[in-house]
Design a protein around this motif. Structure first.
Motif, short mmCIF file in Angstrom:
data_model
loop_
_atom_site.label_atom_id
_atom_site.label_comp_id
_atom_site.label_asym_id
_atom_site.label_seq_id
_atom_site.Cartn_x
_atom_site.Cartn_y
_atom_site.Cartn_z
N VAL A 81 151.41 88.51 20.34
CA VAL A 81 152.00 87.08 19.81
C VAL A 81 153.58 87.43 20.10
O VAL A 81 154.19 86.63 20.65
CB VAL A 81 151.83 86.70 18.39
N ALA A 82 153.96 88.68 19.70
CA ALA A 82 155.43 89.21 19.77
C ALA A 82 155.90 89.04 21.30
O ALA A 82 156.92 88.52 21.53
CB ALA A 82 155.80 90.34 19.21
N PHE A 83 155.26 89.59 22.10
CA PHE A 83 155.65 89.94 23.36
C PHE A 83 155.19 88.76 24.52
O PHE A 83 155.90 88.10 25.31
CB PHE A 83 155.15 91.16 23.91
N VAL A 84 154.05 88.18 24.28
CA VAL A 84 153.60 86.89 24.87
C VAL A 84 154.16 85.86 24.76
O VAL A 84 154.80 85.09 25.74
CB VAL A 84 152.00 86.94 25.07
N ILE A 85 154.18 85.22 23.62
CA ILE A 85 154.99 84.13 23.12
C ILE A 85 156.41 84.33 23.14
O ILE A 85 157.20 83.26 23.82
CB ILE A 85 154.55 83.55 21.71
N MET A 86 157.01 85.39 22.61
CA MET A 86 158.41 85.36 22.51
C MET A 86 158.79 85.71 23.98
O MET A 86 159.94 85.29 24.24
CB MET A 86 158.94 86.54 21.34
N GLY A 87 158.21 86.52 24.64
CA GLY A 87 158.52 86.84 26.16
C GLY A 87 158.38 85.62 26.84
O GLY A 87 159.38 85.32 27.99
N LEU A 88 157.62 84.80 26.67
CA LEU A 88 157.32 83.48 27.54
C LEU A 88 158.71 82.52 27.31
O LEU A 88 159.23 82.15 28.14
CB LEU A 88 155.98 82.83 27.19
N ASP A 89 158.93 82.57 25.80
CA ASP A 89 160.05 81.71 25.49
C ASP A 89 161.29 82.30 26.34
O ASP A 89 162.18 81.52 26.71
CB ASP A 89 160.39 81.78 23.84
N LEU A 90 161.68 83.46 26.26
CA LEU A 90 162.77 83.99 26.66
C LEU A 90 163.08 84.03 28.16
O LEU A 90 163.85 83.72 28.65
CB LEU A 90 162.76 85.58 26.32
N ILE A 147 163.75 80.34 28.91
CA ILE A 147 165.44 80.38 28.55
C ILE A 147 166.26 80.81 29.88
O ILE A 147 167.18 80.32 30.22
CB ILE A 147 165.92 80.84 27.36
N VAL A 148 165.73 82.27 30.18
CA VAL A 148 166.37 82.78 31.28
C VAL A 148 166.51 81.84 32.76
O VAL A 148 167.18 81.67 33.21
CB VAL A 148 165.88 84.07 31.72
#
Length: 323
Positions: free
Chosen positions: A204-213, A216-217
């Motif tokens: 959850v931390a890396f897939v979801i937050m990583g996707l969001d990041l 944004i990039v």
């Protein structure tokens, strides 16, 4: 200080220890905690009040600022008051259901915070790269719908965390070495295998937050490309200034959140007090700094806040004269 007839072996209770090793300094630590919390509340409630009162600010960008303010009020209020109760009154008892609820709320708010940052990046992309269609693409209704999607996503992905933990048997040692109920801090209290909890939390931390990041990039990459095509330096500056606040918010929010997640899994060599204080920074700094940053960099919002501040000062002055 005796708080309740509490035994550590009560199966319905957990015991938050605060910051292990720094118990004698809890009062001193509470000072910056409480100051950051109060400043954050004042700043975010000011944004909500001014945007709510001013019809000219009823625009998508300010609606997003209100969403961010509500999330930051929720995320800090979920954690900081309990931490202050531990520091000031030694109120360390928390029920299992209360602990799981706190964990669900702060993780849901964290994911919702990330979703709003993505929407804000998209908002800036449309405003700079396709300004003529901005009013039709991003209406207040569309922003509200995107916010609702972000909330539903957060609830669906975070809900399994407390549900998985509620099925776990917890050991006799029910002392959580933390100021709040973080997912991994609670999971480590279990006597059973927690591989599923660890894996799901990390995904959850890396897939979801990583996707969001990543989104944004990409948005800011497209913004930068569009800005570089503008020949006027003044237009360059104006376009980049609209993104400065958002970039600062991301630089404050993402590193502290991801760093805390990594420390629980890979930071065995880091002293617990350092880990706990760093984890709490996520609930203190963004809510305190973000309203200030947006107020300083956004001229329209700054002017409206100044107007209400002057009005309040004049009202108080008139009341004093009347007395």
């Amino acid at each position: 200080m005796a708080v309740l007839n509490f035994t550590p072996y009560d199966p319905s209770l957990f015991f938050l220890t605060g910051i292990p090793g720094l118990e004698t300094a809890h009062i001193w630590i509470s000072i910056p905690f409480s100051l950051c919390y109060v400043i954050g509340l004042l700043g975010n409630f000011t944004v909500l009040f001014v945007v709510g009162k001013e019809q000219t600010l009823h625009k998508p960008m300010y609606l997003l600022l209100c969403m961010l303010a509500l999330i930051e009020i929720s995320i800090s209020t979920c954690v900081v008051p309990k931490a202050l109760c531990i520091f000031w009154f030694n109120l360390k008892v928390i029920s299992v259901s209360g602990c799981l609820t706190q964990m669900f709320v702060h993780h849901t708010c964290s994911m919702m915070h990330s979703a709003v940052l993505v929407i804000m990046a998209f908002d800036r992309y449309v405003a700079i790269c396709d300004p003529l269609r901005y009013a039709t693409i991003l209406t207040s209704t569309q922003i509200a719908k995107l916010g609702l999607v972000g909330l539903i996503r957060a609830v669906l992905f975070i809900l399994p965390l407390p549900l998985l933990l509620s099925r776990q048997p917890f050991c006799a040692n029910r002392f959580i070495p933390h100021t709040f109920c973080d997912h991994m801090a609670v999971a480590k209290m279990s006597c059973a295998e927690i591989t599923v909890n660890k894996t799901y939390g990390l995904v959850v931390a890396f897939v979801i937050m990583g996707l969001d990041l990543m989104l944004i990039v990409i948005s800011y990459g497209l913004i930068l490309r569009a800005v570089l095509r503008i020949s006027s330096k003044k237009a360059h500056q104006k376009a980049l200034n609209t993104c400065t606040s958002h970039l600062f918010v991301m630089l404050v929010s993402y590193p502290t959140g991801l760093f805390s997640t990594l420390l629980h899994r890979f930071g065995q060599g880091i002293a617990p007090p350092v880990h706990i204080i760093l984890a709490n920074l996520y609930f203190l700094f963004p809510p305190m700094l973000n309203p200030i940053v947006y107020g300083v960099n956004n001229k329209e919002l700054r002017e409206k806040v100044s107007k209400y501040t002057r009005r309040m000062c004049l009202t108080e002055e008139a009341d004093l004269k009347a007395v």
